[in-house]
Design an enzyme around this catalytic site. Structure first.
Site, short mmCIF file in Angstrom:
data_model
loop_
_atom_site.label_atom_id
_atom_site.label_comp_id
_atom_site.label_asym_id
_atom_site.label_seq_id
_atom_site.Cartn_x
_atom_site.Cartn_y
_atom_site.Cartn_z
N CYS A 1 0.85 -1.20 0.00
CA CYS A 1 0.00 0.00 0.00
C CYS A 1 0.88 1.24 0.00
O CYS A 1 0.60 2.24 -0.67
CB CYS A 1 -0.90 0.04 1.23
SG CYS A 1 -1.96 -1.40 1.43
N HIS B 1 0.95 5.04 -1.29
CA HIS B 1 0.26 5.85 -0.27
C HIS B 1 1.07 6.07 0.99
O HIS B 1 0.50 6.29 2.06
CB HIS B 1 -1.08 5.20 0.08
CG HIS B 1 -2.03 5.14 -1.07
ND1 HIS B 1 -2.63 6.27 -1.58
CD2 HIS B 1 -2.45 4.11 -1.84
CE1 HIS B 1 -3.41 5.92 -2.60
NE2 HIS B 1 -3.31 4.62 -2.78
N ARG C 1 -13.49 -0.33 -1.98
CA ARG C 1 -12.30 0.42 -2.39
C ARG C 1 -11.02 -0.29 -2.00
O ARG C 1 -10.03 -0.27 -2.72
CB ARG C 1 -12.33 1.84 -1.81
CG ARG C 1 -11.25 2.74 -2.38
CD ARG C 1 -11.43 2.89 -3.89
NE ARG C 1 -10.35 3.63 -4.53
CZ ARG C 1 -9.20 3.08 -4.95
NH1 ARG C 1 -8.98 1.81 -4.79
NH2 ARG C 1 -8.28 3.82 -5.54
N CYS D 1 -7.94 -1.42 -4.50
CA CYS D 1 -6.52 -1.11 -4.29
C CYS D 1 -5.68 -2.37 -4.43
O CYS D 1 -4.66 -2.37 -5.11
CB CYS D 1 -6.33 -0.52 -2.89
SG CYS D 1 -6.07 1.26 -2.89
#
Lengths: 294, 204
Positions: free
Chosen positions: A203, A207, A251, A255
């Site tokens: 991730c 991010h 969501r 991702c």
């Protein structure tokens, strides 16, 4: 093979004192590469024309009637109606953390720990739990097609939208003083760091730092309050791509898809851990209600 | 996931040998067990993708900063797996390279398996000036060859960097496109041309 492994391990042992605390050294590269071009990245806050155009459009849409309100209304009816094999309503049986039937402010205080389930749960997972445990719906049925597509919208999506709408203009306040929640938060923090899959992505690849973009898409840094807020606000959301109402659970799956990971199971611990990490990082930020997404 | 036996052997041996430096925190250990239970195969994205190969395990356990000695050995190990085109030519056609750089498809559960996989380059890098929709996860590559020339050494560097970015920077955010079989050697050399050919718009 086994022998080779042992031999290699023995060799590594021999060099292990050197492992101690050295900082990583730069690898040898052709000298000319030192003259690297200055990245001409756009400033962090600069928004491209498409983003600005969409934001104008979104503002107009919301002014004329947020499509999420339709699902909110459906969810409210479902919440208050006696349903399922047990013929009970969620309003008279489901505790979202603030008492049976209380929806006001519940969304911004989840994920939280539920002693009856022995688990930390996000809003959607908790609603599904109530539908199974209180109303008697079959879990397998609720898990079979958990996200909207085409003209189909799962019942739990409408319910989440209703519950979320009842936290509009309230501040996120995931109860981090609860050790169960704190523990799941820490596990979530490890999930976002986990690099795996064919492209070595985690991730955090996208991010974990400020001011990054994929193509023109701004990437929120979910380790900060501001970035986490960008990632959390607007969910559940009516998505213009496909014209469907989707939840934050959805969501997370999308991702992972782009991360080239396999699919996380619906309403799983992993998704709750991620939502706990992100939402708690956004604690203190005011929730703007179900939104409109690109 | 494709991983050379050699690659995982070296990395696994390092993990075994250095428990203090590479041990999992309680929360990471919990996260690993949890993810193993929670991910399922969808399309070509098989559940086993959640497991780390040796290099990923070391990067994950050291916050992407393994000690220098480990770094050197792992980089050398990754470099040893780089395969070059049979004819030795490392510069292809920059126009083909531009097409590969534009495409971001491949390896997701919604992609058809086996389709030509894109290089995903513009997702993260500024490259040719005509394409204004570029990402900023990686550095700008505009004027890459103009600033560095295109000597044999530079071609080899760019080729092997794209083939396996971890051979220069062990925990680089950049995928190992050749190593995992996403891009074939002839595709990689088209990308080398995109960055190094004086005729490429990147160097105009």
């Amino acid at each position: 093979m086994r022998q080779a492994l042992v031999a290699a391990a023995a060799f590594a042992l021999a060099i292990s004192p050197a492992i101690a605390q050295d900082k990583p050294a730069a690898a040898a590269k052709p000298a000319a590469s030192k003259k690297a071009a200055k990245p001409s990245a756009a400033p962090v806050e600069e928004k491209d024309a498409a983003t600005l155009e969409f934001e104008k459009f979104r503002a107009k849409m919301i002014e004329e009637g947020n499509p999420a309100e339709l699902f909110e209304a459906q969810g409210e009816e479902m919440w208050k109606t006696k349903r399922g094999p047990n013929n009970v309503s969620l309003a008279e049986s489901c505790d979202l953390g603030l008492g049976v039937g209380v929806v006001k402010g519940a969304y911004v205080q989840m994920p939280r720990y539920f002693a009856d389930a022995g688990k930390v749960m996000d809003a959607e997972r908790r609603i599904v739990w109530c539908m199974v445990e209180k109303q008697g719906f079959k879990e397998a049925d609720l898990h079979a097609k958990p996200f909207a597509s085409g003209t189909y919208t799962p019942e739990q999506t409408s319910l989440v939208t209703y519950v979320a709408a009842n936290s509009k203009d309230m501040k996120f306040a995931v109860p981090m003083k609860d050790p169960h929640v704190k523990d799941v938060y820490e596990v979530g923090k490890e999930v976002v760091k986990h690099r795996a899959g064919p492209y070595d992505f985690s991730c955090n690849t996208c991010h974990g730092a400020d001011g990054k973009r994929i193509r023109m898409q701004q990437l929120p840094n979910i380790s900060t309050q501001k970035g986490a807020a960008m990632a959390v606000l607007g969910w559940p959301g009516y998505r213009m791509t496909g014209n469907v109402m989707l939840t934050h659970q959805w969501r997370m799956g999308d991702c992972f898809r782009q991360q080239r990971f396999p699919e996380p199971k619906y309403a799983s611990d992993t998704v709750t851990a991620l939502l706990t990490y992100m939402t708690a990082n956004a604690n203190g930020v005011t929730y703007t209600g179900p939104g409109i997404k690109r | 996931m494709k991983t050379t036996a050699r690659n995982s052997l070296v990395a696994m041996a390092m993990i075994a040998a250095a428990p203090a430096a590479f041990s999992d925190s309680d929360h990471r250990a919990k996260a690993l067990v949890m993810m193993k239970q929670d991910f399922v195969t969808k399309g070509q994205a098989t559940a086993d993708r959640i497991f780390e190969d040796g290099l990923q395990a070391i990067c994950n356990r050291t916050g992407n900063q393994p000690p220098a000695d480990i770094t050197k050995r792992l980089e050398a190990d990754q470099m040893a797996g780089v395969k070059y085109p049979a004819d030795g030519k490392l510069m292809g056609d920059w126009k083909e390279g531009e097409k590969i750089a534009q495409s971001g498809r491949g390896f997701t559960w919604t992609d058809e398996p086996g389709l030509p996989v894109g290089g995903n380059c513009y997702n993260c890098h500024q490259i040719a000036p005509k394409e204004t929709s570029f990402g900023t996860v990686g550095p700008s590559l505009f004027h890459f060859g103009k600033l560095r020339g295109n000597t044999a050494d530079m071609q080899k560097y760019v080729y092997s960097k794209i083939y396996n970015a971890k051979s220069y920077n062990v925990c680089s955010e950049m995928p190992r496109f050749g190593h995992v079989g996403a891009l074939r050697p002839e595709q990689i050399r088209h990308l080398v041309a995109l960055l190094l050919d004086p005729e490429s718009p990147v160097n105009k």
